[in-house]
Design an enzyme around this catalytic site. Structure first.
Site, PDB file in Angstrom:
ATOM      1  N   ARG A  53      88.941  26.522  27.086  1.00 13.71           N
ATOM      2  CA  ARG A  53      89.562  26.634  28.512  1.00 13.71           C
ATOM      3  C   ARG A  53      90.228  25.359  28.780  1.00 13.71           C
ATOM      4  NH1 ARG A  53      85.618  29.744  28.464  1.00 13.71           N
ATOM      5  NH2 ARG A  53      84.506  27.776  27.648  1.00 13.71           N
ATOM      6  N   THR A  54      89.631  24.395  28.677  1.00 14.12           N
ATOM      7  CA  THR A  54      90.212  23.064  29.249  1.00 14.12           C
ATOM      8  C   THR A  54      91.445  22.498  28.422  1.00 14.12           C
ATOM      9  OG1 THR A  54      88.077  22.260  29.837  1.00 14.12           O
ATOM     10  CG2 THR A  54      89.869  20.559  29.556  1.00 14.12           C
ATOM     11  N   LYS A 107      89.833   8.911   9.944  1.00 10.60           N
ATOM     12  CA  LYS A 107      90.269   7.887   9.149  1.00 10.60           C
ATOM     13  C   LYS A 107      89.728   6.540   9.671  1.00 10.60           C
ATOM     14  CE  LYS A 107      94.573   9.824   7.769  1.00 10.60           C
ATOM     15  NZ  LYS A 107      96.099   9.697   8.081  1.00 10.60           N
ATOM     16  N   ARG A 156      89.778  14.681  25.515  1.00 14.09           N
ATOM     17  CA  ARG A 156      88.405  14.947  25.392  1.00 14.09           C
ATOM     18  C   ARG A 156      87.646  14.518  24.202  1.00 14.09           C
ATOM     19  NH1 ARG A 156      85.632  20.782  26.013  1.00 14.09           N
ATOM     20  NH2 ARG A 156      86.044  19.960  28.325  1.00 14.09           N
ATOM     21  N   HIS A 171      83.742  15.109  34.059  1.00 12.57           N
ATOM     22  CA  HIS A 171      84.924  16.308  33.883  1.00 12.57           C
ATOM     23  C   HIS A 171      85.533  16.207  34.788  1.00 12.57           C
ATOM     24  CE1 HIS A 171      86.960  19.214  31.880  1.00 12.57           C
ATOM     25  NE2 HIS A 171      85.856  19.926  31.368  1.00 12.57           N
TER      26      HIS A 171
END
Lengths: 304, 142
Positions: free
Chosen positions: A51-52, A80, A101, A129
């Site tokens: 969703r986000t 890396k 995120r 959030h």
């Protein structure tokens, strides 16, 4: 230049403006279809999301802009060993705004210290959030017509549930909010939120392990998933994952105008037979996420 | 035991017994060329036992950590053999690169070169929180 790292970075007036803007976008989508023409959003997702990430990308596209980014750490230079700071510096050259995120708490804040473009916290571990909170607030506003004078129950994982933390911080600034915290002992709301927000702001709250006891009093029920990815110990997850399951039968005692929210994804904490109940708002809520993110992108890019 | 009186420098007094060596390292006193005395378990009417640190040089030490560790510590500034200032360190509003966050989920535990910053969030209870994850600091996190 503004960032959105914590919901408290926005005043209640700014949140109200975003909600009004989102409502206007819902009513007149065509008026916004070219507002971000030539702009790009970078979605830097070190953790999986449906969703986000998609709602950020859809939001920018519906504003006439474009989206680029990665959807897991393994697809980026993080694999890396590149630091968050370096990634933020580099991506600033490619995009006009960043949505990040990250599984580590505070990573988007680090990015905001080094980026040359606005950074939006799209979820940092179990911490915050804020755009989910904006989504939740828009949903509550559209369902209830207000953000004050409400009794709101939070049920499930209140310890690692970042959406719960951010929403409580936001709601604590509105008048006559009563909060019912429903969780097993092991997943109670962190002490710092109780101390610094609920007690400090004199918010009426109660902690209980019994969902059914307080269900009849609730205007809004915010269900959450017990998040497997937050547990270091698998056995603890298995013991706690089925703590609360909302079924149609249990809803018999709830108010007829209760609004049931869930940030999704759900596992089994809301039975599928609740989906058809008119009080279930979680799919509408997911849709609202795109509109409030459109409003936020416009604000942070200072597009009128 | 006799320790010479200092002419120009700092006397950090009323350190809780046993904390002197930690403070010695926290203030980076091992890097100084001047004479530094650490007195452990000195008799104290008020505390029973205490530690004392004497630094025999007029240095501009970063004393912000003292307020975080124990604001009851006394700092005496000595000039020309006379005490010109005596104060208890204030609780700093922010402490930078003094303590590290112990929350394994915090970005500061894995991001190389990060600045470790804690902010005072509750003056009364002397609570500091990591700016990244909001975890509560403990003085043993040094």
């Amino acid at each position: 230049m503004r960032h959105l790292i914590d919901i408290l970075d926005l005043s209640t007036e700014e949140i109200d403006e975003l909600i009004q803007k989102a409502c206007d976008i819902i009513a007149h989508p065509d008026a916004y279809s070219e507002k971000c023409h030539g702009k790009k959003i970078a979605t830097l997702f070190y953790e999986p999301s449906t969703r986000t990430r998609l709602s950020f990308e859809a939001a920018m596209m519906e504003l006439g802009g474009k989206a680029l980014g990665f959807s897991s750490a393994s697809n980026s230079s993080a694999s890396k060993g590149e630091t968050v700071a370096d990634t933020a510096r580099i991506v600033s050259n490619y995009a006009d705004i960043i949505a990040m995120r990250h599984p580590k708490e505070g990573a988007p804040m680090v990015a905001s210290m080094y980026a040359k473009v606005p950074v939006i916290n799209a979820g940092d571990g179990g911490h915050n959030h804020p755009t989910q909170t904006l989504t939740d607030l828009l949903t509550i506003y559209r369902e209830k017509g207000r953000l004050d004078h409400l009794t709101i129950g939070f049920c499930g994982d209140l310890k690692f549930g970042r959406t719960v933390h951010s929403l409580i911080l936001a709601l604590a600034r509105y008048t006559d909010i009563r909060i019912v915290l429903i969780s097993p002992d092991e997943l109670k709301l962190p002490d710092y939120i109780i101390q610094d927000t609920l007690i400090a702001k004199n918010i009426s709250y109660v902690e209980t392990a019994d969902l059914e006891e307080y269900l009849p009093e609730l205007d809004v029920l915010y269900m959450t998933r017990v998040q497997q990815e937050r547990f270091f110990n698998e056995a603890d997850y298995i013991r706690l994952k089925d703590s609360y399951i909302l079924t149609r039968d249990k809803l018999a005692t709830a108010k007829s105008d209760l609004s049931i929210l869930h940030p999704l994804p759900r596992v089994n904490e809301i039975a599928v037979d609740v989906d058809d109940d008119p009080r279930a708002c979680y799919f509408t809520q997911a849709g609202n996420g795109k509109y409030i993110r459109m409003a936020l992108i416009l604000k942070l890019l200072e597009v009128e | 035991m006799n320790i010479d009186a200092i002419t120009d420098g700092i006397v950090i007094d009323h350190i809780k017994a046993g904390q002197g060596m930690e403070l010695y390292h926290d203030l980076g006193l091992e890097n100084l060329d001047c004479s530094v005395a650490l007195i452990k378990n000195a008799p104290s009417k008020k505390m029973g036992k205490k530690d004392i640190i004497k630094v025999n040089a007029a240095l501009d030490l970063n004393l912000q950590i003292l307020g975080f560790i124990d604001p009851d510590i006394t700092v005496n500034i000595i000039r020309n053999g006379t005490r010109v200032e005596k104060f208890h360190p204030e609780l700093p509003l922010e402490i930078t690169n003094v303590i590290k966050c112990r929350n394994p989920r915090c970005i500061s535990t894995v991001e190389p070169g990060i600045t470790h910053i804690f902010k005072l969030t509750d003056k009364e209870k002397r609570i500091y929180r990591c700016i990244y994850c909001e975890s509560k600091a403990k003085s043993k996190d040094r």
